[in-house]
Design an enzyme around this catalytic site. Structure first.
Site, PDB file in Angstrom:
ATOM      1  N   CYS A 271      42.977  22.777 -10.224  1.00 35.03           N
ATOM      2  CA  CYS A 271      43.530  21.545 -10.790  1.00 35.03           C
ATOM      3  C   CYS A 271      44.426  21.894 -11.985  1.00 35.03           C
ATOM      4  O   CYS A 271      44.464  23.042 -12.447  1.00 35.03           O
ATOM      5  CB  CYS A 271      42.402  20.602 -11.220  1.00 35.03           C
ATOM      6  SG  CYS A 271      41.559  21.108 -12.730  1.00 35.03           S
TER       7      CYS A 271
ATOM      8  N   GLU B 133      36.534  27.076 -12.118  1.00 36.55           N
ATOM      9  CA  GLU B 133      37.380  28.067 -12.785  1.00 36.55           C
ATOM     10  C   GLU B 133      37.012  28.188 -14.265  1.00 36.55           C
ATOM     11  O   GLU B 133      36.953  29.286 -14.821  1.00 36.55           O
ATOM     12  CB  GLU B 133      38.856  27.671 -12.663  1.00 36.55           C
ATOM     13  CG  GLU B 133      39.376  27.660 -11.240  1.00 36.55           C
ATOM     14  CD  GLU B 133      39.211  26.313 -10.545  1.00 36.55           C
ATOM     15  OE1 GLU B 133      38.206  25.619 -10.812  1.00 36.55           O
ATOM     16  OE2 GLU B 133      40.082  25.944  -9.750  1.00 36.55           O
TER      17      GLU B 133
ATOM     18  N   ASN C 164      31.450  24.770  -9.971  1.00 36.72           N
ATOM     19  CA  ASN C 164      31.571  23.504 -10.685  1.00 36.72           C
ATOM     20  C   ASN C 164      30.192  22.944 -11.030  1.00 36.72           C
ATOM     21  O   ASN C 164      29.206  23.165 -10.316  1.00 36.72           O
ATOM     22  CB  ASN C 164      32.430  22.487  -9.928  1.00 36.72           C
ATOM     23  CG  ASN C 164      32.029  22.245  -8.489  1.00 36.72           C
ATOM     24  OD1 ASN C 164      31.480  23.123  -7.847  1.00 36.72           O
ATOM     25  ND2 ASN C 164      32.305  21.069  -7.986  1.00 36.72           N
TER      26      ASN C 164
ATOM     27  N   GLU D 287      28.761  19.350 -12.216  1.00 40.13           N
ATOM     28  CA  GLU D 287      29.015  17.928 -12.478  1.00 40.13           C
ATOM     29  C   GLU D 287      27.909  17.343 -13.343  1.00 40.13           C
ATOM     30  O   GLU D 287      26.888  17.983 -13.619  1.00 40.13           O
ATOM     31  CB  GLU D 287      29.163  17.192 -11.140  1.00 40.13           C
ATOM     32  CG  GLU D 287      30.354  17.717 -10.352  1.00 40.13           C
ATOM     33  CD  GLU D 287      30.583  17.001  -9.030  1.00 40.13           C
ATOM     34  OE1 GLU D 287      29.714  16.210  -8.599  1.00 40.13           O
ATOM     35  OE2 GLU D 287      31.649  17.240  -8.423  1.00 40.13           O
TER      36      GLU D 287
ATOM     37  N   CYS E  86      34.799  22.362 -14.110  1.00 43.22           N
ATOM     38  CA  CYS E  86      35.328  22.983 -12.895  1.00 43.22           C
ATOM     39  C   CYS E  86      34.829  24.427 -12.746  1.00 43.22           C
ATOM     40  O   CYS E  86      34.463  25.093 -13.734  1.00 43.22           O
ATOM     41  CB  CYS E  86      36.852  22.997 -12.927  1.00 43.22           C
ATOM     42  SG  CYS E  86      37.629  21.413 -12.589  1.00 43.22           S
TER      43      CYS E  86
ATOM     44  N   CYS F  97      42.672  23.464 -14.980  1.00 41.65           N
ATOM     45  CA  CYS F  97      42.251  24.850 -14.751  1.00 41.65           C
ATOM     46  C   CYS F  97      43.447  25.796 -14.784  1.00 41.65           C
ATOM     47  O   CYS F  97      43.329  26.937 -15.227  1.00 41.65           O
ATOM     48  CB  CYS F  97      41.500  24.961 -13.431  1.00 41.65           C
ATOM     49  SG  CYS F  97      39.868  24.207 -13.527  1.00 41.65           S
TER      50      CYS F  97
HETATM   51  N1  THU Z   1      36.940  21.159  -8.925  1.00 41.76           N
HETATM   52  C1  THU Z   1      36.860  22.448  -9.374  1.00 41.76           C
HETATM   53  O1  THU Z   1      35.760  22.962  -9.631  1.00 41.76           O
HETATM   54  N2  THU Z   1      38.009  23.129  -9.530  1.00 41.76           N
HETATM   55  C2  THU Z   1      39.242  22.639  -9.266  1.00 41.76           C
HETATM   56  O2  THU Z   1      40.228  23.278  -9.591  1.00 41.76           O
HETATM   57  C3  THU Z   1      39.385  21.369  -8.557  1.00 41.76           C
HETATM   58  C4  THU Z   1      38.186  20.495  -8.618  1.00 41.76           C
HETATM   59  C5  THU Z   1      35.698  20.386  -8.811  1.00 41.76           C
HETATM   60  C6  THU Z   1      35.567  19.327  -9.862  1.00 41.76           C
HETATM   61  C7  THU Z   1      34.620  18.358  -9.217  1.00 41.76           C
HETATM   62  O3  THU Z   1      33.282  18.782  -9.492  1.00 41.76           O
HETATM   63  C8  THU Z   1      34.888  18.525  -7.731  1.00 41.76           C
HETATM   64  O4  THU Z   1      35.632  19.710  -7.580  1.00 41.76           O
HETATM   65  C9  THU Z   1      35.677  17.363  -7.131  1.00 41.76           C
HETATM   66  O5  THU Z   1      36.838  17.126  -7.854  1.00 41.76           O
END
Ligand code: THU
Length: 144
Positions: A95, A55, A42, A44, A53, A98
């Site tokens: 999520c 994925e 991920n 941010e 994310c 994704c």
């Molecule tokens: N996150 C992912 O990278 N993949 C997911 O499927 C769930 C959430 C990340 C997004 C964000 O940077 C952190 O987890 C908290 O939500």
């Protein structure tokens, strides 16, 4: 690659996350039908809603390395960063967004992509397919 090796790749990828805002580091490994593996984490952003994310990061790498239609298996792993290490005994599930992105690869290949959700530590793992995780999905077929 064995499932354990692929989980290790996803966990290693989580160490490369840029997640200063949530402190939640996620790594993803994508394996092709031919056994090639790419990873992502991920990423941010100070403008929170622009975060990417793990994925989606890994699927973008897969698109360039071998093509989305070759995606066979996806592993997600991660957890909170605690004292420099990624912690957490709970599995990380993709999520909703994704799941939709993974479904796109599945629809292109006609294959029900396997999705492995692992914890940062321990042996907790769930194995399912994208059609199980996203039933009645909206996909390319709907566009005619
Ligand atoms: N996150 C992912 O990278 N993949 C997911 O499927 C769930 C959430 C990340 C997004 C964000 O940077 C952190 O987890 C908290 O939500």
């Amino acid at each position: 690659m064995t499932r354990e090796e692929l989980i290790a790749r996803a966990r290693a990828a989580a160490l490369k996350a840029h997640a200063p805002y949530s402190g939640f580091h996620v790594g993803c490994a994508v394996e092709s039908v031919n056994g090639e593996v790419v990873t992502g984490a991920n990423m941010e952003n100070a403008c929170y809603r622009l975060g990417v994310c793990a994925e989606q990061s890994a699927l973008t790498a897969a698109q360039h390395a071998f093509g989305l239609a070759q995606v066979a298996r996806i592993v997600v792993a991660g957890g909170p960063l605690v004292e420099g290490a990624i912690a957490g005994a709970d599995t990380v599930a993709p999520c909703g967004g994704c799941r939709q992105a993974i479904y796109e690869a599945a629809a292109l290949s006609g294959r029900d992509v396997e999705v492995v959700c692992a914890a940062a530590t321990g042996d907790a793992v769930t194995v399912s397919t994208i059609r199980e995780l996203l039933p009645s999905a909206f996909g390319p077929d709907a566009l005619g």
